[in-house]
Enzyme design. Structure first.
Site, PDB file in Angstrom:
ATOM      1  N   ASN A 214       0.891  -1.286   0.121  1.00 52.34           N
ATOM      2  CA  ASN A 214      -0.067  -0.156   0.041  1.00 52.34           C
ATOM      3  C   ASN A 214       0.935   1.388  -0.163  1.00 52.34           C
ATOM      4  O   ASN A 214       0.990   2.133   0.847  1.00 52.34           O
ATOM      5  CB  ASN A 214      -1.050   0.098   1.187  1.00 52.34           C
ATOM      6  CG  ASN A 214      -2.139   0.988   0.901  1.00 52.34           C
ATOM      7  OD1 ASN A 214      -2.184   1.873   1.873  1.00 52.34           O
ATOM      8  ND2 ASN A 214      -2.704   0.955   0.148  1.00 52.34           N
TER       9      ASN A 214
ATOM     10  N   HIS B  91       3.098   4.565  -0.711  1.00 55.95           N
ATOM     11  CA  HIS B  91       2.678   5.968  -0.692  1.00 55.95           C
ATOM     12  C   HIS B  91       4.180   6.615  -1.049  1.00 55.95           C
ATOM     13  O   HIS B  91       5.143   6.019  -1.020  1.00 55.95           O
ATOM     14  CB  HIS B  91       1.922   6.423   0.580  1.00 55.95           C
ATOM     15  CG  HIS B  91       2.652   6.323   1.702  1.00 55.95           C
ATOM     16  ND1 HIS B  91       3.955   6.633   2.398  1.00 55.95           N
ATOM     17  CD2 HIS B  91       2.277   5.399   2.889  1.00 55.95           C
ATOM     18  CE1 HIS B  91       4.223   6.274   3.409  1.00 55.95           C
ATOM     19  NE2 HIS B  91       3.133   5.725   3.710  1.00 55.95           N
TER      20      HIS B  91
ATOM     21  N   HIS C  38       7.022   5.614   1.241  1.00 58.57           N
ATOM     22  CA  HIS C  38       7.954   4.329   0.953  1.00 58.57           C
ATOM     23  C   HIS C  38       8.725   4.556  -0.471  1.00 58.57           C
ATOM     24  O   HIS C  38       9.932   4.345  -0.564  1.00 58.57           O
ATOM     25  CB  HIS C  38       6.947   3.372   0.310  1.00 58.57           C
ATOM     26  CG  HIS C  38       6.162   2.905   1.526  1.00 58.57           C
ATOM     27  ND1 HIS C  38       4.540   3.056   1.582  1.00 58.57           N
ATOM     28  CD2 HIS C  38       6.304   2.242   2.660  1.00 58.57           C
ATOM     29  CE1 HIS C  38       4.121   2.644   2.630  1.00 58.57           C
ATOM     30  NE2 HIS C  38       5.209   2.003   3.413  1.00 58.57           N
TER      31      HIS C  38
ATOM     32  N   LEU D 137       2.854  11.054   6.019  1.00 61.18           N
ATOM     33  CA  LEU D 137       2.305  10.075   5.456  1.00 61.18           C
ATOM     34  C   LEU D 137       2.313   8.774   6.034  1.00 61.18           C
ATOM     35  O   LEU D 137       3.256   8.294   6.703  1.00 61.18           O
ATOM     36  CB  LEU D 137       2.938   9.808   3.956  1.00 61.18           C
ATOM     37  CG  LEU D 137       3.132  11.132   3.082  1.00 61.18           C
ATOM     38  CD1 LEU D 137       3.525  10.736   1.549  1.00 61.18           C
ATOM     39  CD2 LEU D 137       1.815  11.829   2.983  1.00 61.18           C
TER      40      LEU D 137
END
Ligand code: PAF
Length: 283
Positions: free
Chosen positions: A35, A37, A40, A189
């Site tokens: 997942n 964002h 990462h 984030l």
């Protein structure tokens, strides 16, 4: 651009890595639960700068989730993640099924427990979480055997736990800490931000603001940490957060903040609606 390979089993992973190592190439590793964002992707970009090959893993690790946590519902978005990793020139994605990581099951696998830094803070609210993190990262390190591994500073206690594990167990791996990526309004984030309802999303940046205010007060000379922590907790509660903790600690080993050793970090975890947000500010 060369296309990224996705590998799910151990033997082909080892073969590919062996080939690269024999060619004298250095390997950087980014472990994730997917997942992905921009936070990462920042890890991947920095990995690209420091090594010849970038290996990422996506594995939602059951061992680090408590019984009432969001393991079953944790967002799994493999195809989009693959595209994002490919666009950042990742060489290899390791995406193992559970039985590759835990052939004996989680309960009967040798685990890694990192003392002291794992205790307190998030551990008071997520008992066993850091043993789950340390165990899976140790296993991934032994599978990938990278030269360098990169982790985000947002998960500050996780970073401290992993640095200590690497040092205590003599993993020949350099750990690089990467700055937290934030939204324009300061919110760090996190995959869990998507659990925020619209109104909650508006209040969410207050966590970072409150930590900055506390840090500012300390810089201005107020070192009554418990009073500052209490005030921060009240500020968050008034805005609808349910704080787990706000605490000032020593930056290196996360021991309680010592007034005579001014190398401090303030860390916090707080629920806002269904989302558990964490953040930290170095003072
Ligand atoms: O930070 C994470 O996403 C996870 O805790 C990690 C390091 C990938 C271990 O599962």
């Amino acid at each position: 651009m060369k296309s990224m390979v996705t590998i799910t089993a151990l033997e082909p992973l080892r073969q590919q890595l062996h080939e690269w190592r024999m060619a004298g190439e250095r390997i950087a590793f980014v472990a994730t639960m997917g997942n992905l964002h921009q936070g990462h992707l920042q890890l991947v970009r920095e990995a690209r700068q420091v090594a010849d090959r970038v290996v990422c893993s996506i594995f939602v690790n059951p061992m680090q989730f408590g019984p009432d946590e969001d393991f079953a519902h944790y967002p799994r978005t493999l195809e989009v993640d693959q595209q994002l990793l490919q666009s950042e020139a990742t060489d290899l994605l390791f995406h193992p099924p559970i039985d590759v990581i835990y052939p004996a099951g989680t309960a009967e696998t040798t685990s890694v427990q990192v003392p002291v830094v794992s205790e307190g803070l998030c551990d008071d609210f997520r008992p066993g979480h850091f043993t789950g993190v340390a165990t899976v990262v140790a296993r991934l390190f032994l599978m990938v055997q990278p030269d360098i591994a990169l982790f985000g500073r947002k998960d500050y206690q996780q970073l401290a736990v992993l640095k200590k594990m690497v040092s205590d167990l003599c993993f020949p791996i350099q750990i690089i800490a990467v700055e937290t990526v934030r939204e324009a309004d300061g919110l760090a984030l996190s995959s869990r931000n998507q659990y925020l309802a619209e109104a909650e999303r508006h209040s969410a940046p207050l966590l970072y603001q409150t930590l900055n205010q506390l840090a500012e007060a300390v810089r201005d000379g107020n070192i009554d940490f418990s009073e500052l922590e209490q005030r921060a907790i009240e500020t968050l509660q008034q805005a609808g957060f349910r704080p787990d903790y706000v605490q000032v600690r020593q930056v290196d080993d996360l021991s309680p903040a010592h007034p005579d050793l001014p190398r401090w970090v303030v860390l916090a975890a707080a629920y806002l609606g269904k989302a558990r947000l964490i953040d930290n500010v170095t003072i």
